[in-house]
Design an enzyme around this catalytic site. Structure first.
Site, mmCIF file in Angstrom:
data_model
loop_
_atom_site.group_PDB
_atom_site.id
_atom_site.type_symbol
_atom_site.label_atom_id
_atom_site.label_comp_id
_atom_site.label_asym_id
_atom_site.label_seq_id
_atom_site.Cartn_x
_atom_site.Cartn_y
_atom_site.Cartn_z
ATOM 1 N N HIS A 12 0.819 -1.226 0.000
ATOM 2 C CA HIS A 12 0.000 0.000 0.000
ATOM 3 C C HIS A 12 0.851 1.274 0.000
ATOM 4 C CE1 HIS A 12 -0.023 -0.431 4.662
ATOM 5 N NE2 HIS A 12 0.969 0.348 4.289
ATOM 6 N N HIS A 193 10.006 -3.606 4.526
ATOM 7 C CA HIS A 193 10.384 -2.189 4.580
ATOM 8 C C HIS A 193 10.573 -1.734 6.016
ATOM 9 C CE1 HIS A 193 5.970 -1.837 4.968
ATOM 10 N NE2 HIS A 193 5.999 -0.513 5.063
ATOM 11 N N GLU A 240 3.586 -5.501 8.903
ATOM 12 C CA GLU A 240 2.284 -5.308 8.240
ATOM 13 C C GLU A 240 1.815 -6.592 7.562
ATOM 14 O OE1 GLU A 240 2.292 -0.541 7.068
ATOM 15 O OE2 GLU A 240 2.829 -1.965 5.520
HETATM 16 C C1 DHB Z 1 5.962 3.889 3.064
HETATM 17 C C2 DHB Z 1 5.420 2.598 3.141
HETATM 18 C C3 DHB Z 1 4.338 2.343 3.962
HETATM 19 O O1 DHB Z 1 3.792 1.112 4.128
HETATM 20 C C4 DHB Z 1 3.755 3.373 4.674
HETATM 21 O O2 DHB Z 1 2.650 3.109 5.376
HETATM 22 C C5 DHB Z 1 4.298 4.660 4.623
HETATM 23 C C6 DHB Z 1 5.394 4.899 3.812
HETATM 24 C C7 DHB Z 1 7.120 4.201 2.175
HETATM 25 O O3 DHB Z 1 7.635 3.316 1.512
HETATM 26 O O4 DHB Z 1 7.499 5.353 2.097
HETATM 27 FE FE FE Z 2 2.135 1.119 5.827
#
Ligand code: DHB
Ligand code: FE
Length: 280
Positions: A12, A193, A240
């Site tokens: 997302h 991430h 997540e």
């Molecule tokens: C990013 C990814 C995410 O899942 C989020 O909620 C906010 C930022 C990103 O990659 O910048």
């Molecule tokens: Fe997120």
């Protein structure tokens, strides 16, 4: 009766939503990200769901540290896109199937999943980006959407196993609803991430791809993964991905993988996407 026919897993990343809103999906950076969703848009047009149950996480938008529901079910008639700092995204309001949502509330709670009922809620990029990725920029979303928000922001998030079992309870609830409805369930968030501190920018393609493989072949084993493995291997925001187990738990034990897309990176994040169809 209503039936869950397929599941969709989808990252997302908020920047993907911005790329759609600003019309830059065909630039050199975003072209390969969006190329992998072309088949998905065709697929969902064919699948033509009446309702999407969209499992996502709120990012301190509808909730903050004053209220932290582990599982929150959207029961309002509609959900406005939230202002996340740059104004609300220019996307349609999200409309609910309120009778099915109420039925889910009853069935899940009597089935001993003590979810929070949300009769008012705004929705952030966690919900709107997966819709944009699958449907583009329509005047109105082509299906009704039941949001289920999962806490993965404040410790402790639910376990993968709890999420998997919630998926099973959602399926039971849907299949005990009288109306003939084609329901597709989304599990969103991830993939690897980390957005802060020393490991900011961490991405782990090997681990992500193994997760996608096991989602089809070994969903029960995959759901046993402890939180610490998500944090270590997929970064602090990689947790997540526990939400994908809710989607997977709502499907058959054996499913067909009809599409997969993996791209690194968009913003700070590995983009992962999968479409799984029930065999029955
Ligand atoms: C990013 C990814 C995410 O899942 C989020 O909620 C906010 C930022 C990103 O990659 O910048
Ligand atoms: Fe997120």
């Amino acid at each position: 009766m209503a039936r869950i026919t397929a599941g969709v897993g989808c990252s997302h990343v908020p920047a993907i939503g911005v790329a759609i809103d600003q019309g830059i999906t065909d630039d050199d950076y975003y072209r390969p990200v969006f190329a992998g969703f072309e088949k998905s848009r065709e697929w969902i047009k064919q699948a033509n769901p009446d309702v999407i149950i969209l499992v996502y996480n709120d990012h301190c938008t509808a909730f903050d540290s004053s209220v932290i529901p582990t599982f929150a079910l959207g029961c309002a008639a509609e959900f406005q896109p939230a202002d996340e700092g740059w104004g609300p995204r220019p996307v349609p309001v999200v409309k609910n199937h309120q009778i099915l949502a109420s039925h889910l509330a009853q069935s899940l709670i009597l089935d001993e999943f003590d979810i929070t009922i949300m009769n008012e809620m705004e929705v952030d990029h966690g919900l709107t980006v997966p819709l944009s990725v699958m449907f583009g920029q329509p005047e109105a979303w082509p299906t009704l959407v039941i949001p289920i928000a999962v806490n993965v922001v404040m410790y402790p998030p639910p376990t993968g196993n709890r999420c998997y079992n919630l998926g099973k309870a959602i399926r039971k609830a849907v299949e005990s609803f009288d109306e003939d409805l084609n329901v597709v369930i989304f599990g969103t968030g991830g993939m690897s991430h980390q957005l802060q501190y020393k490991r900011a920018g961490l991405i782990n393609p090997e681990w992500d791809n193994a997760f996608l493989d096991r989602l089809t072949s070994d969903p029960v084993g995959l759901a046993q993964m402890p939180h610490v493995e998500y944090l270590r291997e997929a970064g602090s925001e990689g947790v997540e991905m526990v939400m994908w187990h809710i989607m997977r738990g709502a499907l058959d034990d054996h499913v067909t993988e009809v599409h997969r897309h993996y791209h690194v990176p968009a913003s700070n994040t590995a983009v992962g996407h999968i479409i799984l169809e029930n065999l029955t």
